[in-house]
Design a protein around this motif. Structure first.
Motif, PDB file in Angstrom:
ATOM      1  N   HIS A  79       0.831  -1.202   0.000  1.00 12.35           N
ATOM      2  CA  HIS A  79       0.000   0.000   0.000  1.00 12.35           C
ATOM      3  C   HIS A  79       0.864   1.250   0.000  1.00 12.35           C
ATOM      4  O   HIS A  79       0.491   2.281  -0.578  1.00 12.35           O
ATOM      5  N   GLY A  80       2.043   1.160   0.633  1.00 16.56           N
ATOM      6  CA  GLY A  80       2.972   2.290   0.582  1.00 16.56           C
ATOM      7  C   GLY A  80       3.277   2.670  -0.849  1.00 16.56           C
ATOM      8  O   GLY A  80       3.257   3.849  -1.214  1.00 16.56           O
ATOM      9  N   LEU A  81       3.515   1.673  -1.677  1.00 17.90           N
ATOM     10  CA  LEU A  81       3.840   1.959  -3.074  1.00 17.90           C
ATOM     11  C   LEU A  81       2.613   2.417  -3.859  1.00 17.90           C
ATOM     12  O   LEU A  81       2.670   3.413  -4.580  1.00 17.90           O
ATOM     13  N   THR A  82       1.506   1.699  -3.723  1.00 15.18           N
ATOM     14  CA  THR A  82       0.360   2.036  -4.575  1.00 15.18           C
ATOM     15  C   THR A  82      -0.249   3.386  -4.181  1.00 15.18           C
ATOM     16  O   THR A  82      -0.551   4.208  -5.053  1.00 15.18           O
ATOM     17  N   SER A  83      -0.409   3.630  -2.879  1.00 11.42           N
ATOM     18  CA  SER A  83      -1.069   4.881  -2.498  1.00 11.42           C
ATOM     19  C   SER A  83      -0.156   6.069  -2.798  1.00 11.42           C
ATOM     20  O   SER A  83      -0.611   7.087  -3.327  1.00 11.42           O
ATOM     21  N   ALA A  84       1.139   5.930  -2.487  1.00 11.30           N
ATOM     22  CA  ALA A  84       2.053   7.025  -2.817  1.00 11.30           C
ATOM     23  C   ALA A  84       2.057   7.238  -4.324  1.00 11.30           C
ATOM     24  O   ALA A  84       2.004   8.374  -4.801  1.00 11.30           O
ATOM     25  N   GLY A  85       2.074   6.141  -5.068  1.00 16.81           N
ATOM     26  CA  GLY A  85       2.062   6.250  -6.527  1.00 16.81           C
ATOM     27  C   GLY A  85       0.835   6.990  -7.022  1.00 16.81           C
ATOM     28  O   GLY A  85       0.928   7.894  -7.854  1.00 16.81           O
ATOM     29  N   LEU A  86      -0.332   6.634  -6.479  1.00 15.87           N
ATOM     30  CA  LEU A  86      -1.558   7.297  -6.939  1.00 15.87           C
ATOM     31  C   LEU A  86      -1.534   8.785  -6.599  1.00 15.87           C
ATOM     32  O   LEU A  86      -1.887   9.630  -7.420  1.00 15.87           O
ATOM     33  N   PHE A  87      -1.106   9.128  -5.382  1.00 17.82           N
ATOM     34  CA  PHE A  87      -1.077  10.547  -5.018  1.00 17.82           C
ATOM     35  C   PHE A  87      -0.077  11.314  -5.874  1.00 17.82           C
ATOM     36  O   PHE A  87      -0.343  12.445  -6.289  1.00 17.82           O
ATOM     37  N   LEU A  88       1.064  10.701  -6.131  1.00 15.53           N
ATOM     38  CA  LEU A  88       2.052  11.389  -6.964  1.00 15.53           C
ATOM     39  C   LEU A  88       1.498  11.607  -8.369  1.00 15.53           C
ATOM     40  O   LEU A  88       1.728  12.647  -8.983  1.00 15.53           O
ATOM     41  N   LEU A  89       0.742  10.627  -8.849  1.00 13.03           N
ATOM     42  CA  LEU A  89       0.169  10.767 -10.196  1.00 13.03           C
ATOM     43  C   LEU A  89      -0.940  11.815 -10.231  1.00 13.03           C
ATOM     44  O   LEU A  89      -1.046  12.582 -11.184  1.00 13.03           O
ATOM     45  N   VAL A  90      -1.759  11.845  -9.179  1.00 20.96           N
ATOM     46  CA  VAL A  90      -2.788  12.882  -9.133  1.00 20.96           C
ATOM     47  C   VAL A  90      -2.110  14.252  -9.148  1.00 20.96           C
ATOM     48  O   VAL A  90      -2.567  15.195  -9.796  1.00 20.96           O
ATOM     49  N   GLY A  91      -0.976  14.334  -8.447  1.00 18.82           N
ATOM     50  CA  GLY A  91      -0.231  15.593  -8.435  1.00 18.82           C
ATOM     51  C   GLY A  91       0.169  16.045  -9.823  1.00 18.82           C
ATOM     52  O   GLY A  91       0.184  17.237 -10.122  1.00 18.82           O
ATOM     53  N   VAL A  92       0.476  15.079 -10.680  1.00 21.34           N
ATOM     54  CA  VAL A  92       0.912  15.416 -12.037  1.00 21.34           C
ATOM     55  C   VAL A  92      -0.185  16.194 -12.778  1.00 21.34           C
ATOM     56  O   VAL A  92       0.081  17.237 -13.385  1.00 21.34           O
ATOM     57  N   ILE A  93      -1.415  15.704 -12.695  1.00 22.38           N
ATOM     58  CA  ILE A  93      -2.469  16.450 -13.421  1.00 22.38           C
ATOM     59  C   ILE A  93      -2.906  17.680 -12.643  1.00 22.38           C
ATOM     60  O   ILE A  93      -3.326  18.659 -13.238  1.00 22.38           O
ATOM     61  N   TYR A  94      -2.777  17.615 -11.323  1.00 27.23           N
ATOM     62  CA  TYR A  94      -3.148  18.799 -10.537  1.00 27.23           C
ATOM     63  C   TYR A  94      -2.245  19.977 -10.905  1.00 27.23           C
ATOM     64  O   TYR A  94      -2.697  21.112 -11.038  1.00 27.23           O
ATOM     65  N   GLU A  95      -0.972  19.703 -11.090  1.00 31.20           N
ATOM     66  CA  GLU A  95      -0.039  20.764 -11.458  1.00 31.20           C
ATOM     67  C   GLU A  95      -0.404  21.393 -12.798  1.00 31.20           C
ATOM     68  O   GLU A  95      -0.113  22.556 -13.041  1.00 31.20           O
ATOM     69  N   ARG A  96      -1.017  20.598 -13.650  1.00 32.81           N
ATOM     70  CA  ARG A  96      -1.347  21.117 -14.979  1.00 32.81           C
ATOM     71  C   ARG A  96      -2.687  21.830 -15.007  1.00 32.81           C
ATOM     72  O   ARG A  96      -2.870  22.801 -15.720  1.00 32.81           O
ATOM     73  N   ARG A  97      -3.634  21.287 -14.247  1.00 36.45           N
ATOM     74  CA  ARG A  97      -4.994  21.801 -14.372  1.00 36.45           C
ATOM     75  C   ARG A  97      -5.507  22.466 -13.106  1.00 36.45           C
ATOM     76  O   ARG A  97      -6.560  23.093 -13.117  1.00 36.45           O
ATOM     77  N   HIS A  98      -4.807  22.333 -12.020  1.00 37.92           N
ATOM     78  CA  HIS A  98      -5.189  22.920 -10.738  1.00 37.92           C
ATOM     79  C   HIS A  98      -6.603  22.551 -10.326  1.00 37.92           C
ATOM     80  O   HIS A  98      -7.360  23.378  -9.819  1.00 37.92           O
ATOM     81  N   THR A  99      -6.962  21.329 -10.577  1.00 46.49           N
ATOM     82  CA  THR A  99      -8.230  20.829 -10.062  1.00 46.49           C
ATOM     83  C   THR A  99      -8.097  19.328  -9.841  1.00 46.49           C
ATOM     84  O   THR A  99      -7.320  18.670 -10.517  1.00 46.49           O
ATOM     85  N   ARG A 100      -8.846  18.856  -8.861  1.00 47.11           N
ATOM     86  CA  ARG A 100      -8.848  17.424  -8.599  1.00 47.11           C
ATOM     87  C   ARG A 100     -10.221  16.833  -8.847  1.00 47.11           C
ATOM     88  O   ARG A 100     -10.474  15.680  -8.555  1.00 47.11           O
TER      89      ARG A 100
END
Lengths: 656, 512
Positions: free
Chosen positions: B337-358
């Protein structure tokens, strides 16, 4: 190469192809550049082609061995180990898996070649081939896995590929939803499968080392109390209901037709959906001792065979007709394994793979020629314009309808005869009922299949059908090969009563040696049952002819009758056309209330009001804290440093 | 200095150095911090080299700290903590790298706090003195609160305050309980000691155990978070910056489950047994409830946050069924879960940085415009929905096997999470990635860059490798878990089937 290591390569080659094509597709998509078509096609076809040759080698190897010792095992590595539970990743080939191996790599290979033509104009063909290869990998793991859990790896893996390929054209929301639906419905089945495995582990660890190895389970089947055997059988069958699209979880399969047509042929007709039948046959030693679970398989299979056939009668989408036909035929296979006639069930799986793949690829050829037209009401007269497609389609239609001496006749008849003659200890009335439903479904099958054939290939061309042309050889060569299979494979299973030796059943016999149920009725059939068998066979032929004639009458001679019927009985017609509203019932009874409950009650009330409300209450009561935080937010480095030190000091002070 | 001390002090000393250098260029503080986290990772990998996996503590370090108070600097790891430490040192540089561009104010301060956070996390995983553990436990909260409160989103103050409130309540109770425990132990042993092994030797009357277990347990349950102590999590995750969410989900939550297995359970075994049905039921509620709530979220980060509650329900269930398979599965599940949850949050961050919405509804069809991102997201999703061949499957399968032996009903309820997990994740994937591109802003959205790929690819590889070849990891956990089970009064060293200890010997002949 030793036969054992070729087992590993059979599995690995498609995986390598999938990885290479996947990476190419990814890099190309990232740079927005097209991939040379030939490159991805060559990479994609290399794996299945070599795997097929190796599979033939494995088959020959097994043939050369003693009948009783026809097993090749390759222990690849130790996968999971915790406590006493040890799970090895082991590949095993025996007569049963060798048949599956040939079907998967052979028909799978043909469909790869066909795809070169079919997907020629698609920009994402490299991604497509990557998924298709990945599917073969998981399907081969499923077939060669020596334990329930290795089988489960393939089982879930093919579900993943099915999801990816159904939603291949993901820009279309409907297709993406269809993919998701397939995965989720399959997961519901897998939930049962998972519990079945847990029950096996728990039971075996009572008396020794827990294991999921199928041969070990067979060996130690005596350690299972009868009730547990039934439970395991029923739970695993839940998995099969999902994967093999039986009532009530069949709802994903018709929607799965959203995928490219070669995918429908390979995954949703010839191979993946038959995994449930394969699994039950593989676990035959267990179902043999579980009359109730077997009875459930039998009845669910019979009901599915019949109801899906009725729905097939009222569909207008060429692929939907074939989809319901697949569901119905899977029902027959379930009848076979449910009555204990494992070899007969697998035989039908084998012949069905040919004629149904041929039908789907033929449909693909038609759809391609008509520029993505799928409504049969806009077709007609195509036999003249597309003779190769038309004639191969006719051969396969006749095969599925059960005309002798085509393959479907022998395999379906074998199942129906053994069911008629079979017994079930728990549900004594079930075999006769299943036989009745199966026979009725046979009539419907001949009817809806010839309805399809006559509407698409005869009469006057309608709409786009005017300008259709025969498809190129990438299409027609696989069609001819498959049609030949559809015509001839039945000869492998000519029953004794017709003077044959049923080579197919004989080949599988060592695998099902432990099973002594109805499946062997045919072998020790006495003289008086031979007459009965011949009689039923004649009945089957008569039914096929009757269904065909009815279709001819309604869809060639008197087209107005079915049209008027639909107008006169709109409710009945809509009920059948709309698949008895099972999707709608699922939505209304389960999905909608669950989502609503989760949103309105669990989230908005329980989580936000009750649980969180108490926390916020505490928060308001100690508002002072917020000052600290607010102050900190505007602070500088020093402030934070002080904060950290203060925190540490507070802790120390408390202790001292 | 031993390896464990190096792991603790290297980030802390770097933080101090950064603090002391005035007017450090942002770029330099980024480079220094990243380099240090990478070095820490490579130092931690050495732990694998000489790790014997005997079940006893290894790489032990002892130094007296406050001898008059019985507080010592005592470190050590076993098969339970080894992979949690490695997971921490593995995720730290990756999460930091993800913040390279998005954290652009007060970079130095962020880096200092990040390094202190790392010290706190590693320290908490390797401490064998309960005071030392408490010190690191508190140390790690402070930077996290600031990371959320300063670099967070619009409602960051609310979220940070909630996080503080929840945690402080638990922590203070734990501190009081700890002092009671030490005082009681001093009475029995004849000397004051906060040392884990000293405290372990003391047997405590049942009533006392229960109170102490509840106090420790509350602190840990908040952190896990166990239903119904979870509502800080969605807020904290949503408001925290990407790197903060990743570390929070990836590592901090594991300190809760780790706290149970390392301290609360073995110190108070009778109470743990007595409370097991309650905790197991809360875990089950968490699995199903959080999955259902995740299903109806409109914010991607909230959805992932609730999915964490669900997945950690599996971990807690695994720990509280008291057998080898379940416990090993639970620990493996923590790392996975350390890997999957961190991975998902890091990936959400990628689009958040571009679009500033979640908001999920702000996306749609981006698999077309961001094919690489879509592929990476999907691969991590497969780990999250526990597809066989990914790390998620191994953990959840073993937990289910263990739970089934404890109670088939519990296992059945838990297994429904397998279905719900697929529902909420794939539904979200469908809405974000598939369908037509409806929003103009998503049409020209750039795909992942090399830095972002460098963050996510190691995680994806980790998820697959742990799923395909978990045995080397499981093997190293096993002895420590059997020691743990012995402490829990479960005598089966080689795991016997349920209560049938007597059948162990003839197990090998039974199959014939």
């Amino acid at each position: 190469m030793t036969p054992e290591s070729s087992l590993l390569w059979i599995v690995l080659l498609p995986l390598i192809g999938a990885t290479v094509n996947g990476l190419i597709a990814l890099v190309a998509a990232a740079n927005d550049r097209p991939v040379p078509r030939t490159l991805s096609a060559v990479i994609a076809c290399a794996g299945p082609t070599i795997a097929f040759l190796l599979a033939v080698g494995v088959f020959r190897q097994l043939q050369g061995m003693d009948e009783e010792s026809r097993v090749l095992v390759n222990e690849v590595y130790r996968w999971i180990e915790a406590g006493r539970l040890q799970i090895n990743f082991t590949l095993l080939a025996d007569p049963l898996s060798s048949v599956m191996l040939l079907v998967v790599t052979g028909i799978g290979g043909l469909i790869h070649y066909y795809s070169i033509g079919y997907m020629r104009e698609d920009q994402s063909h490299t991604r497509y081939f990557s998924y298709l290869n990945l599917f073969l990998f998981f399907m081969l793991v499923l077939v060669l896995g020596d334990s329930l859990i290795t089988l489960f790896v393939g089982w879930e893996g093919v579900g993943l590929c099915s999801y990816l390929l159904i939603g291949f054209w993901f820009q279309d929301s409907e297709k993406a939803v269809a993919g998701m639906k397939a995965f989720v419905v399959n997961r519901i089945g897998d939930f049962g499968f998972l519990l079945g495995m847990l029950l096996v582990v728990a039971t075996l660890s009572q008396s020794g080392l827990p294991t999921l190895e199928i041969r070990e389970i067979a060996h130690r089947i005596g350690e299972f109390p009868p009730g547990v055997i039934e439970a395991v059988g029923l739970l695993l069958f839940v998995g099969a209901i999902g994967k093999s699209a039986q009532i009530p979880l069949y709802i994903w399969l018709p929607d799965a037709m959203a995928g490219p047509t070669p995918v429908s042929a390979l995954i949703h007709a010839a191979t993946m959906v038959t995994a449930g039948v394969y699994m039950i046959a593989r676990m035959g030693f267990l179902y043999e001792l579980a009359p109730l679970a077997s009875g459930a398989v039998l009845l669910v299979g019979a009901a599915t065979a019949f109801f899906a056939a009725t729905i097939g009668v009222a569909q207008h989408d060429i692929k939907k007709v074939l989809a319901y036909s697949t569901v119905s035929q899977l029902g027959y296979m379930m009848i076979g394994v449910g009555i204990g006639a494992y070899a007969a069930g697998i035989f039908h799986l084998f012949t069905h793979a040919f004629f149904k793949a041929c039908l789907f690829l033929g449909a693909g050829s038609v759809i391609h020629a008509l520029h993505h037209e799928q409504d049969i009401r806009n077709m007609g007269g195509l036999l003249k314009k597309m003779p190769l497609t038309g004639w191969t389609f006719l051969v396969s239609t006749a095969a599925i309808a059960g005309f002798p001496p085509l393959s479907g006749f022998f395999s379906k008849d074998e199942i129906l005869w053994l069911t008629f003659n079979g017994t079930n200890e728990a549900l004594p009335w079930a075999p006769k009922l299943a036989w009745g439903l199966g026979t009725a479904a046979a009539l419907l099958t001949a009817f809806y299949m010839f309805r399809l054939f006559f509407t698409v290939f005869t009469g006057n061309p309608r709409a786009k059908a005017e300008h259709a042309h025969e498809s190129p050889p990438f299409f027609t060569v696989p069609l001819i090969i498959l049609a030949a299979g559809a015509a001839l494979t039945g000869l492998l299973g000519i029953p004794a009563v017709l003077g044959g030796s049923n080579k197919f059943e004989h080949w599988l016999a060592p695998v099902f040696a432990g099973a002594h149920g109805a499946g062997h009725g045919a072998e020790h059939g006495s003289a008086h049952s031979a007459g009965l068998e011949m009689g039923l066979m004649a009945l089957a032929v008569a039914i096929a002819v009757a269904g065909t004639l009815l279709a001819y009458f309604f869809y060639v001679k008197r087209r107005d009758i079915p049209e008027n019927f639909a107008i006169k009985h709109p409710a009945l017609y809509a009920l059948v056309r709309d698949k008895y509203y099972v999707d709608e019932i699922f939505y209304a009874v389960i999905i909608f209330p669950l989502v609503l409950f989760s949103r309105k009650v669990l989230w908005r009330i329980v989580d936000m009001k009750i649980v969180d409300g108490m926390v916020n209450l505490v928060g308001y009561l100690s508002r002072g804290t917020s000052y600290v935080v607010r102050f900190a937010e505007t602070g500088q480095v020093q402030t934070y440093g002080v904060m950290v030190l203060a925190a540490v000091a507070v802790i120390l002070w408390k202790v001292l | 200095m031993g390896i464990l001390s190096q792991l603790i002090f290297l980030p802390a000393i770097t933080a101090l150095v950064l603090l002391l250098i005035p007017r450090l260029p942002e770029k330099l503080s980024r480079l220094i911090t990243f380099a240090v986290t990478v070095v820490v990772f490579f130092i931690s990998v050495q732990l694998l080299g000489d790790f014997a996996g005997t079940g006893a503590f290894e790489y032990e370090e002892r130094a007296s700290w406050l001898p008059s108070l019985g507080i010592s600097y005592h470190l050590g790891i076993d098969g339970i903590s080894l992979f949690l430490v490695l997971m921490t040192t593995f995720l730290s540089p990756l999460a930091y790298l993800s913040a390279w561009k998005s954290i652009n104010k007060r970079v130095k301060e962020f880096s200092i706090l990040y390094l202190l956070l790392q010290t706190g996390m590693i320290g908490a995983f390797v401490s064998l003195d309960l005071f030392l553990f408490y010190f690191f436990w508190e140390l790690m909260l402070v930077p996290m609160v600031f990371i959320i409160g300063v670099w967070g989103g619009a409602r960051r103050i609310y979220a940070a305050m909630k996080f503080v409130l929840y945690t402080i309540v638990g922590s203070l109770l734990m501190l009081v309980a700890l002092l009671f425990l030490v005082r009681y132990a001093a009475g029995v042993n004849g000397y004051v000691s906060f040392d884990f092994e000293d405290l372990l030797r003391v047997s405590i009357p049942a009533r006392g155990q229960m109170l102490l277990f509840l106090a420790f347990g509350l602190a840990f349950a908040v952190k896990v978070p166990l239903f119904p102590f979870h509502t800080w999590l969605p807020d904290a995750h949503v408001e925290a910056p990407t790197a903060g969410s990743a570390i929070l989900a990836g590592v901090l939550l594991k300190l809760g489950t780790y706290g149970f297995i390392r301290f609360a359970m073995p110190l108070f075994p009778d109470a743990a047994h007595a409370m097991a049905p309650v905790i197991a039921i809360l875990a089950l509620i968490g699995i199903v409830y959080a999955a259902l709530v995740a299903m109806v979220q409109q914010d991607i980060k909230k959805l992932v946050a609730y999915s964490s509650v669900s997945h950690l329900g599996y971990v807690m269930l695994g720990l509280f069924v008291f057998n080898m398979t379940g416990t090993v599965g639970g620990i493996f599940g923590m790392v996975s879960h350390g890997l999957t949850s961190a991975g998902l949050f890091l990936l959400v961050g990628v689009i958040y940085e571009r679009r500033h919405t979640r908001e999920i509804s702000e996306y749609g069809g981006i698999a077309r415009t961001m094919p690489v991102f879509a592929t990476m997201f999907f691969l991590v999703t497969l780990g999250s929905i526990a597809l066989p061949g990914t790390s998620g499957f191994v953990g959840e399968f073993l937990v289910l096997v263990g739970a089934f032996r404890f109670s088939p009903l519990y296992a059945t309820i838990a297994a429904t999470g397998v279905v719900f997990g697929a529902v909420y994740m794939l539904w979200m994937v469908r809405r974000v990635f598939f369908g037509p591109v409806t929003k103009e802003a998503n049409r020209k959205i750039p795909d992942m860059n090399l830095r972002e790929l460098a963050v996510i690819i190691p995680i994806v590889i980790g998820i697959i490798v742990m799923g395909v070849k978990p045995a080397p990891i499981l093997d190293r956990m096993e002895s420590a878990v059997s020691v743990h089970l012995e402490r829990m009064g479960i005598t089966e060293i080689v795991e016997a089937g349920g209560a049938d200890h007597s059948t162990v010997e003839h197990a090998s002949t039974e199959g014939d």
